[in-house]
Motif scaffolding. Sequence first.
Motif, PDB file in Angstrom:
ATOM      1  N   GLU A 543       0.572  -3.033  12.436  1.00 47.88           N
ATOM      2  CA  GLU A 543       1.137  -1.988  13.010  1.00 47.88           C
ATOM      3  C   GLU A 543       0.420  -1.209  12.017  1.00 47.88           C
ATOM      4  OE1 GLU A 543       4.853  -2.354  14.758  1.00 47.88           O
ATOM      5  OE2 GLU A 543       4.320  -3.297  16.267  1.00 47.88           O
ATOM      6  N   VAL A 544       0.232   0.555  12.705  1.00 46.86           N
ATOM      7  CA  VAL A 544      -0.046   1.669  10.732  1.00 46.86           C
ATOM      8  C   VAL A 544       1.631   2.408  10.608  1.00 46.86           C
ATOM      9  CG1 VAL A 544      -1.380   3.030  10.569  1.00 46.86           C
ATOM     10  CG2 VAL A 544      -2.012   1.541  12.350  1.00 46.86           C
ATOM     11  N   ASP A 545       1.887   2.179   9.759  1.00 45.18           N
ATOM     12  CA  ASP A 545       3.215   3.119   9.538  1.00 45.18           C
ATOM     13  C   ASP A 545       2.425   4.511   9.563  1.00 45.18           C
ATOM     14  OD1 ASP A 545       5.401   4.864   8.358  1.00 45.18           O
ATOM     15  OD2 ASP A 545       5.965   2.610   7.262  1.00 45.18           O
ATOM     16  N   LEU A 548       3.061   6.552   6.344  1.00 48.70           N
ATOM     17  CA  LEU A 548       2.322   5.854   5.336  1.00 48.70           C
ATOM     18  C   LEU A 548       0.560   6.411   5.005  1.00 48.70           C
ATOM     19  CD1 LEU A 548       3.985   2.424   3.791  1.00 48.70           C
ATOM     20  CD2 LEU A 548       3.932   4.863   3.102  1.00 48.70           C
ATOM     21  N   CYS A 549       0.363   6.276   6.445  1.00 53.44           N
ATOM     22  CA  CYS A 549      -1.046   6.591   6.381  1.00 53.44           C
ATOM     23  C   CYS A 549      -1.687   7.884   6.174  1.00 53.44           C
ATOM     24  CB  CYS A 549      -1.270   6.521   8.308  1.00 53.44           C
ATOM     25  SG  CYS A 549      -2.943   6.284   8.677  1.00 53.44           S
ATOM     26  N   LYS A 550      -2.935   7.915   5.345  1.00 58.15           N
ATOM     27  CA  LYS A 550      -3.223   8.737   5.172  1.00 58.15           C
ATOM     28  C   LYS A 550      -4.618   9.552   6.089  1.00 58.15           C
ATOM     29  CE  LYS A 550      -0.711   9.360   1.443  1.00 58.15           C
ATOM     30  NZ  LYS A 550       1.122   9.211   1.686  1.00 58.15           N
ATOM     31  N   ARG A 551      -4.535   8.540   7.234  1.00 58.54           N
ATOM     32  CA  ARG A 551      -5.448   9.416   7.882  1.00 58.54           C
ATOM     33  C   ARG A 551      -6.827   9.240   7.850  1.00 58.54           C
ATOM     34  NH1 ARG A 551      -0.430  11.915   9.039  1.00 58.54           N
ATOM     35  NH2 ARG A 551      -0.356  12.866  10.698  1.00 58.54           N
ATOM     36  N   CYS A 552      -7.533   7.785   6.927  1.00 58.13           N
ATOM     37  CA  CYS A 552      -8.520   8.762   5.544  1.00 58.13           C
ATOM     38  C   CYS A 552      -9.367   7.559   6.323  1.00 58.13           C
ATOM     39  CB  CYS A 552      -8.557   7.768   4.183  1.00 58.13           C
ATOM     40  SG  CYS A 552      -8.335   5.663   4.383  1.00 58.13           S
ATOM     41  N   GLY A 553      -9.391   6.264   7.502  1.00 57.92           N
ATOM     42  CA  GLY A 553     -10.368   5.990   8.069  1.00 57.92           C
ATOM     43  C   GLY A 553     -10.468   4.748   7.398  1.00 57.92           C
ATOM     44  N   LEU A 554     -10.244   4.204   6.466  1.00 55.71           N
ATOM     45  CA  LEU A 554     -11.122   3.511   5.783  1.00 55.71           C
ATOM     46  C   LEU A 554     -10.912   1.789   6.483  1.00 55.71           C
ATOM     47  CD1 LEU A 554     -10.569   4.057   2.072  1.00 55.71           C
ATOM     48  CD2 LEU A 554     -12.576   4.211   2.982  1.00 55.71           C
ATOM     49  N   CYS A 555      -9.656   1.649   7.670  1.00 53.25           N
ATOM     50  CA  CYS A 555      -9.828   0.463   8.159  1.00 53.25           C
ATOM     51  C   CYS A 555     -10.603   0.188   9.375  1.00 53.25           C
ATOM     52  CB  CYS A 555      -8.203   0.877   8.642  1.00 53.25           C
ATOM     53  SG  CYS A 555      -7.289   2.110   9.052  1.00 53.25           S
ATOM     54  N   HIS A 556     -10.650   1.641   9.431  1.00 57.15           N
ATOM     55  CA  HIS A 556     -11.611   1.736  11.254  1.00 57.15           C
ATOM     56  C   HIS A 556     -13.220   1.623  10.068  1.00 57.15           C
ATOM     57  CE1 HIS A 556     -13.187   3.443  14.556  1.00 57.15           C
ATOM     58  NE2 HIS A 556     -13.714   4.426  13.715  1.00 57.15           N
ATOM     59  N   VAL A 571      -3.868   9.732  12.363  1.00 49.47           N
ATOM     60  CA  VAL A 571      -3.467   7.618  12.400  1.00 49.47           C
ATOM     61  C   VAL A 571      -4.283   7.032  12.722  1.00 49.47           C
ATOM     62  CG1 VAL A 571      -1.486   6.673  12.143  1.00 49.47           C
ATOM     63  CG2 VAL A 571      -0.773   9.523  11.615  1.00 49.47           C
ATOM     64  N   ALA A 572      -4.065   6.089  12.470  1.00 48.91           N
ATOM     65  CA  ALA A 572      -5.387   5.067  12.861  1.00 48.91           C
ATOM     66  C   ALA A 572      -3.947   3.833  13.463  1.00 48.91           C
ATOM     67  CB  ALA A 572      -5.614   4.158  12.078  1.00 48.91           C
ATOM     68  N   VAL A 573      -4.557   3.745  14.873  1.00 51.05           N
ATOM     69  CA  VAL A 573      -3.591   2.938  15.963  1.00 51.05           C
ATOM     70  C   VAL A 573      -4.297   1.432  15.398  1.00 51.05           C
ATOM     71  CG1 VAL A 573      -2.646   2.579  18.094  1.00 51.05           C
ATOM     72  CG2 VAL A 573      -3.132   4.234  16.926  1.00 51.05           C
ATOM     73  N   ARG A 588      -8.221  -3.251   2.946  1.00 52.36           N
ATOM     74  CA  ARG A 588      -8.759  -2.014   2.646  1.00 52.36           C
ATOM     75  C   ARG A 588      -8.102  -0.595   2.360  1.00 52.36           C
ATOM     76  NH1 ARG A 588     -14.509  -1.228   4.700  1.00 52.36           N
ATOM     77  NH2 ARG A 588     -14.959  -3.289   4.498  1.00 52.36           N
ATOM     78  N   CYS A 589      -6.592  -0.978   3.191  1.00 48.43           N
ATOM     79  CA  CYS A 589      -6.028   0.640   3.149  1.00 48.43           C
ATOM     80  C   CYS A 589      -5.547   0.626   1.942  1.00 48.43           C
ATOM     81  CB  CYS A 589      -4.848   0.504   4.138  1.00 48.43           C
ATOM     82  SG  CYS A 589      -3.716   1.814   4.436  1.00 48.43           S
ATOM     83  N   PRO A 590      -5.716   1.570   0.936  1.00 42.37           N
ATOM     84  CA  PRO A 590      -5.289   1.982   0.033  1.00 42.37           C
ATOM     85  C   PRO A 590      -3.932   2.201  -0.428  1.00 42.37           C
ATOM     86  CG  PRO A 590      -6.962   3.648   0.792  1.00 42.37           C
ATOM     87  CD  PRO A 590      -6.759   2.838   1.757  1.00 42.37           C
ATOM     88  N   PHE A 591      -2.683   2.775   0.967  1.00 44.94           N
ATOM     89  CA  PHE A 591      -2.427   3.471   1.389  1.00 44.94           C
ATOM     90  C   PHE A 591      -1.175   2.114   1.339  1.00 44.94           C
ATOM     91  CE2 PHE A 591      -5.160   6.428   1.535  1.00 44.94           C
ATOM     92  CZ  PHE A 591      -5.021   7.214   0.552  1.00 44.94           C
ATOM     93  N   ASP A 592      -1.559   0.782   1.726  1.00 40.48           N
ATOM     94  CA  ASP A 592      -0.471  -0.259   2.008  1.00 40.48           C
ATOM     95  C   ASP A 592       0.668   0.711   3.675  1.00 40.48           C
ATOM     96  OD1 ASP A 592      -0.561  -1.798   0.601  1.00 40.48           O
ATOM     97  OD2 ASP A 592       1.183  -1.447  -0.550  1.00 40.48           O
ATOM     98  N   ALA A 593      -0.289   0.987   3.910  1.00 40.98           N
ATOM     99  CA  ALA A 593       0.490   1.549   5.378  1.00 40.98           C
ATOM    100  C   ALA A 593       0.504   0.596   7.061  1.00 40.98           C
ATOM    101  CB  ALA A 593      -0.283   2.890   6.147  1.00 40.98           C
ATOM    102  N   ILE A 594      -0.418  -0.699   6.487  1.00 37.01           N
ATOM    103  CA  ILE A 594      -0.476  -1.354   8.027  1.00 37.01           C
ATOM    104  C   ILE A 594       0.189  -3.152   7.027  1.00 37.01           C
ATOM    105  CG2 ILE A 594      -2.103  -2.581   9.200  1.00 37.01           C
ATOM    106  CD1 ILE A 594      -4.025  -1.292   8.242  1.00 37.01           C
ATOM    107  N   PHE A 595       1.377  -2.760   8.298  1.00 38.21           N
ATOM    108  CA  PHE A 595       2.496  -3.452   8.069  1.00 38.21           C
ATOM    109  C   PHE A 595       2.420  -4.792   9.638  1.00 38.21           C
ATOM    110  CE2 PHE A 595       4.111  -0.292  10.856  1.00 38.21           C
ATOM    111  CZ  PHE A 595       5.397  -1.275  11.285  1.00 38.21           C
TER     112      PHE A 595
END
Length: 595
Positions: A543-545, A548-556, A571-573, A588-595
């Motif tokens: 899931e994406v927090d 914390l998500c900076k909406r950068c799209g790197l994960c996508h 925000v990524a989903v 990939r997420c530089p902001f540790d937003a995925i948990f």
Amino acid sequence: MNKIRTQLMLCGGTGCDSTGSEKVRQALVREIERQGLADEVEIVVTGCNGFCAVGPVMVVQPEGIFYQKIQPEDAPELVEEHFLKGRPVKRLFYKEPASKDIIPRMDDIPFFASQMFRAMRNKGLIDPEVIDEYIARDGYFALAKALNEMTPDNIIEEMMASGLRGRGGAGFPAGMKWKFAKQAEGDKKFVLCNADEGDPGAFMDRSLLESDPHAILEGMTIAAKAINAHKGYIYCRSEYPLAIKRLGIAIAQAKDYGLLGEDILGSGFNFDIEVYQGAGAFVCGEETALMRSIEGKRGMPRPRPPFPAHKGLWEKPTILNNVETLVNVPQIILKGGEWYASVGTEKSKGTKVFALSGDVANIGLVEIPMGTTLRTLVYDIGGGVPNKRKFKAVQLGGPSGGCVPEEYLDTPIDYEEIVKVGAIMGSGGAIVMDNHTCMVDMARYFMDFIQDESCGKCTPCREGTKQMLEILEAICKGKGQSGDIERLETLAHVIRRTSLCGLGQTAPNPVLSTLRYFRDEYEAHIEEKRCPAKICPDLVKFEVDPELCKRCGLCHKGCPADAIIWKKKQVAVIDKEKCIKCMSCYARCPFDAIF
Ligand SMILES: Cc1cc2nc3c(=O)[nH]c(=O)nc-3n(C[C@H](O)[C@H](O)[C@H](O)COP(=O)(O)O)c2cc1C
Ligand code: SF4
Ligand code: SF4
Ligand code: SF4
Ligand code: FES
């Protein structure tokens, strides 16, 4: 007359070979000829230069310019700009990961600057397939001295004075081992080189075999003179074809030059060396198993005593030394034991080669004086942890080893000091781990390796490691139960005490050392069904927090299953139906937003 003004020391070690150094060589040869420089510029294919992560690498001598990641397409520009017009090609220089500074000369690159080359003194400087190049760097001088000017006792005295301890793991003084073998009664004696190198991820020995094979032959022949042996074997795993090929060439050349075989250097001393190819079983690196394997039997350890110095190969007095140990011998004989002992700590002398890997900017082989701190190894030489992550631990000693956390990074590299903080020197594997490493998963990985490699001769090792692995697997899957930590500890102590050989005796070390420093991670897995490092897939929610998500799209961008819904500034989903739990978005997420 020889007009060569520039030598291109192009690495032909296994690492650079796999990234295309042979194609680079061919392209350079073509261009050098095309641009009319064949009489002035020479290519020397060397063994591993140490900095494999940025290969193929090449050092231009005499200036010492270091080129990295060279491709065949770079050859025309390199030849025209640098070798013809004298303007080095900046875009192929080394760039310091943190400061982004461009550093042209090899000696100025921090990775090399803090090192001290003794075992690796010839790396990148000679063509390992040309004996004359080894001789030009004082090769075989020590052998001549040992055979013509020294008695076996003199040789052993120098080895004792050097304080050199075996580099294969246990750190037993080499001189002492040789002394026992010399004193042992026997009509036949043997000198063996352990080039099995079973630790996962380790490649120090392979690199030495590939870059300086004559040093091993010279070291073994000096050992043979010290104990009066006439036959030696190099036990090398068959996965090392380049090393085996180069050893074969070196043996043939040494024989041709009268440096091996009958009546070496006219001294009347005979010694012959054969390469024995092992099939790659980890346990065959254990000394008694290795000897059984050479005898053509199944490589299984046997109890000691009797020690190999008294009853080794075919029950004859035998010495077995690691590659790195033997490579140090010629210089000790040539320059004296005192010289060798002038570097290091009170009980750990000389230098040690490490295979530095994992979450560290500069990956490769490094040689540092004993007593250097782990911090220097990780930060000054290794360049620290990349990707803005935090250092968590450095794992030393492979499957027999343990990990050292941040608070002990100032520990000097010394056999005894490293044991005090729960790890071992081992053969020199150093795996740096960042905060994205799960310590339970790490312990599980080593236990998986060990239980797979157990020879099965003794029950505690065979069955106990399997049970430990099952517990660790369950914990990683979120199926851990209260009492698991205690069960692991009990099994660990029993296996340690009751196993026959070093494999079983050290098998629990990664578990015990992670329990010592990271017990809370085990507890989080068991009690809260949570993996604090978010590594164990069964414990990650995917899931994406939104905070914390900076909406950068790197994960996508990196999702192989098209499971991430993302639009600019949103925000990524994660679509859990589609997600295959590959963890790549997490990495990939530089902001540790995925948990
Ligand atoms: C399971 C096991 C695997 C080993 N593997 C190696 C190896 O791959 N290379 C090595 O040099 N020593 C290895 N050793 C240590 C050797 O048994 C032996 O101590 C060493 O080769 C002696 O050489 P040294 O005194 O120069 O270190 C291993 C030991 C054990 C118990
Ligand atoms: S400890 Fe393990 S590897 Fe060693 S002899 Fe026993 S079963 Fe074999
Ligand atoms: S874990 Fe893999 S498949 Fe799942 S969302 Fe992340 S990148 Fe996509
Ligand atoms: S990489 Fe991380 S921060 Fe960037 S969109 Fe994905 S979840 Fe958000
Ligand atoms: S193989 Fe080329 S630097 Fe190691």
